[in-house]
Design an enzyme around this catalytic site. Structure first.
Site, PDB file in Angstrom:
ATOM      1  N   LYS A  45      36.409  28.079  31.449  1.00  0.00           N
ATOM      2  CA  LYS A  45      36.294  27.686  30.044  1.00  0.00           C
ATOM      3  C   LYS A  45      37.632  27.305  29.439  1.00  0.00           C
ATOM      4  O   LYS A  45      37.693  26.685  28.409  1.00  0.00           O
ATOM      5  CB  LYS A  45      35.856  28.893  29.197  1.00  0.00           C
ATOM      6  CG  LYS A  45      34.525  29.468  29.421  1.00  0.00           C
ATOM      7  CD  LYS A  45      34.292  30.523  28.318  1.00  0.00           C
ATOM      8  CE  LYS A  45      33.382  31.617  28.765  1.00  0.00           C
ATOM      9  NZ  LYS A  45      34.061  32.830  29.170  1.00  0.00           N
TER      10      LYS A  45
ATOM     11  N   LYS B 299      38.550  27.887  40.320  1.00  0.00           N
ATOM     12  CA  LYS B 299      37.259  28.189  39.688  1.00  0.00           C
ATOM     13  C   LYS B 299      37.015  27.286  38.470  1.00  0.00           C
ATOM     14  O   LYS B 299      37.952  26.989  37.735  1.00  0.00           O
ATOM     15  CB  LYS B 299      37.328  29.655  39.245  1.00  0.00           C
ATOM     16  CG  LYS B 299      36.061  30.283  38.796  1.00  0.00           C
ATOM     17  CD  LYS B 299      36.329  31.699  38.299  1.00  0.00           C
ATOM     18  CE  LYS B 299      37.066  31.690  36.978  1.00  0.00           C
ATOM     19  NZ  LYS B 299      37.131  32.968  36.289  1.00  0.00           N
TER      20      LYS B 299
ATOM     21  N   LYS C 266      45.991  35.847  35.708  1.00  0.00           N
ATOM     22  CA  LYS C 266      46.176  35.426  34.309  1.00  0.00           C
ATOM     23  C   LYS C 266      47.582  35.738  33.825  1.00  0.00           C
ATOM     24  O   LYS C 266      48.198  34.936  33.130  1.00  0.00           O
ATOM     25  CB  LYS C 266      45.148  36.103  33.401  1.00  0.00           C
ATOM     26  CG  LYS C 266      43.762  35.556  33.617  1.00  0.00           C
ATOM     27  CD  LYS C 266      42.781  35.997  32.559  1.00  0.00           C
ATOM     28  CE  LYS C 266      41.459  35.285  32.785  1.00  0.00           C
ATOM     29  NZ  LYS C 266      40.372  35.800  32.022  1.00  0.00           N
TER      30      LYS C 266
HETATM   31  P1  TYM Z   1      33.268  35.296  31.444  1.00  0.00           P
HETATM   32  O1  TYM Z   1      33.051  35.059  29.993  1.00  0.00           O
HETATM   33  O2  TYM Z   1      34.515  34.768  32.053  1.00  0.00           O
HETATM   34  O3  TYM Z   1      32.068  34.707  32.268  1.00  0.00           O
HETATM   35  C1  TYM Z   1      30.701  35.018  32.000  1.00  0.00           C
HETATM   36  C2  TYM Z   1      29.951  35.108  33.311  1.00  0.00           C
HETATM   37  O4  TYM Z   1      30.036  33.862  34.009  1.00  0.00           O
HETATM   38  C3  TYM Z   1      30.503  34.087  35.351  1.00  0.00           C
HETATM   39  N1  TYM Z   1      31.329  32.936  35.735  1.00  0.00           N
HETATM   40  C4  TYM Z   1      31.107  32.162  36.802  1.00  0.00           C
HETATM   41  N2  TYM Z   1      30.159  32.208  37.757  1.00  0.00           N
HETATM   42  C5  TYM Z   1      30.196  31.259  38.718  1.00  0.00           C
HETATM   43  N3  TYM Z   1      31.150  30.293  38.773  1.00  0.00           N
HETATM   44  C6  TYM Z   1      32.117  30.209  37.839  1.00  0.00           C
HETATM   45  N4  TYM Z   1      33.029  29.255  37.899  1.00  0.00           N
HETATM   46  C7  TYM Z   1      32.124  31.180  36.796  1.00  0.00           C
HETATM   47  N5  TYM Z   1      32.927  31.383  35.722  1.00  0.00           N
HETATM   48  C8  TYM Z   1      32.437  32.469  35.097  1.00  0.00           C
HETATM   49  C9  TYM Z   1      31.339  35.356  35.252  1.00  0.00           C
HETATM   50  O5  TYM Z   1      31.458  35.985  36.510  1.00  0.00           O
HETATM   51  C10 TYM Z   1      30.552  36.170  34.251  1.00  0.00           C
HETATM   52  O6  TYM Z   1      29.517  36.894  34.873  1.00  0.00           O
HETATM   53  N6  TYM Z   1      34.921  39.982  31.772  1.00  0.00           N
HETATM   54  C11 TYM Z   1      33.723  39.184  31.580  1.00  0.00           C
HETATM   55  C12 TYM Z   1      32.979  39.520  30.302  1.00  0.00           C
HETATM   56  C13 TYM Z   1      32.661  40.971  30.153  1.00  0.00           C
HETATM   57  C14 TYM Z   1      31.631  41.660  30.852  1.00  0.00           C
HETATM   58  C15 TYM Z   1      31.693  43.000  30.364  1.00  0.00           C
HETATM   59  C16 TYM Z   1      30.711  41.289  31.818  1.00  0.00           C
HETATM   60  C17 TYM Z   1      33.260  41.832  29.320  1.00  0.00           C
HETATM   61  N7  TYM Z   1      32.680  43.076  29.434  1.00  0.00           N
HETATM   62  C18 TYM Z   1      30.804  43.966  30.848  1.00  0.00           C
HETATM   63  C19 TYM Z   1      29.832  42.261  32.313  1.00  0.00           C
HETATM   64  C20 TYM Z   1      29.885  43.589  31.814  1.00  0.00           C
HETATM   65  C21 TYM Z   1      34.129  37.724  31.500  1.00  0.00           C
HETATM   66  O7  TYM Z   1      35.247  37.406  31.165  1.00  0.00           O
HETATM   67  O8  TYM Z   1      33.135  36.844  31.753  1.00  0.00           O
END
Ligand code: TYM
Length: 330
Positions: free
Chosen positions: A199, A196, A113
């Protein structure tokens, strides 16, 4: 009672990748009354992209509506907004002192990023993001953190921070385990299967958003890039078809081998049309529920957040008090 924690950041419209890699499972697992489930919206994490305030509010509420639509809706499941539980910020500051620069420098998501953001976008918040994620998890004594592949490294860092703290001050934190599903943990962009599904792309033609209408979904899938050859099959030289087969397998409940057999000798066109129908069929009912919750006057989102806030605050404040006590913070 064992606890499960995970979250979805409100930085853009939720994608099919989020659904397949994480949220779909969250809905299923939250029906298990033997565990407490916390699925939260990490809106403080969203500040790293400096969102427009009105948009941030809308996306945060929309994330809650998607969680509800995915079935996270039980007495023993809690949905909450990170910014409403101040203990997250406070524990982050504390854990900053138990995390090294070397560890943060190794985080691939930061490198990725920050590399794209340019010097203006290389914010301290982005760098420190994994420490806040550790706080998010450790406040709740979560044993299990169900995430997609891209978040595994962050949960592993959380384990290291927890272990380090426990070694210094005695048992304080439960050391969590990331759980990543075998198939579908990394759904790729339909226009560039080396990237990947995300969003936050300026060009969404390769990302299916749960908000997309039927026509858009169909168009995106029919226009998805394919690989050389014409076989509907997986393989190292077939990243696009592998990705699409994974999507079909997870959503349709058939093994990849069965699908390869089913489509043997049939062209890409027929396969893509079936995939488009399946994705539309999966998303349509979810979107209906989501849109219902987003309608003006619906108090379902607020009442879900209130229910979650109450339980999350209770646990987080107790954990923070324990940590402060150990550290001699009056
Ligand atoms: P985020 O918002 O990017 O994504 C939410 C969840 O979706 C999964 N994910 C995917 N899985 C498969 N293929 C993809 N292309 C894909 N894109 C996203 C992510 O792995 C995630 O599980 N840092 C985290 C949010 C967070 C969090 C936490 C999660 C903040 N604090 C504590 C768990 C525990 C995030 O940005 O997820």
């Amino acid at each position: 009672m064992k606890r499960v924690v995970s979250g979805i950041k409100p930085t853009g419209d939720v994608t099919l990748g989020n659904y397949i890699g994480a949220m779909r499972r969250w809905g299923e697992m939250s029906a298990n009354p033997e565990k407490e489930h916390f699925f939260f919206v990490p809106n403080l994490h969203a500040l790293t992209v400096r969102p427009d305030p009105a948009e941030l509010k809308r996306m945060s509420r929309s994330a809650v509506a998607w969680l509800l639509a995915c079935g996270v809706d039980h007495d023993h499941s809690y949905i909450f907004m990170q910014s409403q539980v101040p203990a997250h910020s406070e524990l982050t500051w504390i854990l900053n002192n138990y995390t090294t620069l070397g560890e943060l420098n190794r985080m691939t998501q930061f490198k990725d990023k920050a590399g794209r953001a340019g010097s203006e976008g290389q914010l301290v918040g982005l760098y420190d993001y994994p420490v806040m994620m550790a706080a998010d998890i450790l406040l709740y004594d979560a044993e299990e953190v169900p995430v997609g592949e891209d978040q595994k490294q962050h949960v592993e860092l959380t384990r290291d921070i927890a272990t380090r703290f426990n070694n210094l001050y005695g048992d304080t934190f439960v050391v969590p385990q990331p759980t990543v599903q075998k198939e579908g943990a990394r759904i790729m962009n339909l226009q560039d299967p080396t990237k990947k599904m995300s969003k936050r792309d300026l060009d969404d033609s390769g990302n299916i958003l749960l908000d997309d209408d039927e026509k858009t979904i169909e168009k995106k899938i029919l226009k998805a890039v394919t690989d050389s050859g014409s076989a509907v099959a997986t393989g190292a030289d077939k990243p696009a078809l592998t990705n699409m087969l994974v999507i079909m397998s997870v959503l349709g409940g058939k093994s990849i081998e069965d699908l390869e057999l089913q489509y043997a000798g049939r062209g890409y066109g027929e396969f893509k049309q079936d995939l488009a129908d399946l994705v539309v069929h999966t998303i349509k009912p979810l979107r209906k529920v989501h849109d219902q919750y987003m309608k003006e006057g619906s108090d379902k989102i607020d009442s879900a957040l209130k229910h979650g806030w109450w339980r999350a605050s209770e646990l987080a404040n107790a954990k923070l008090t324990r940590v402060k006590d150990k550290l001699g913070l009056l």
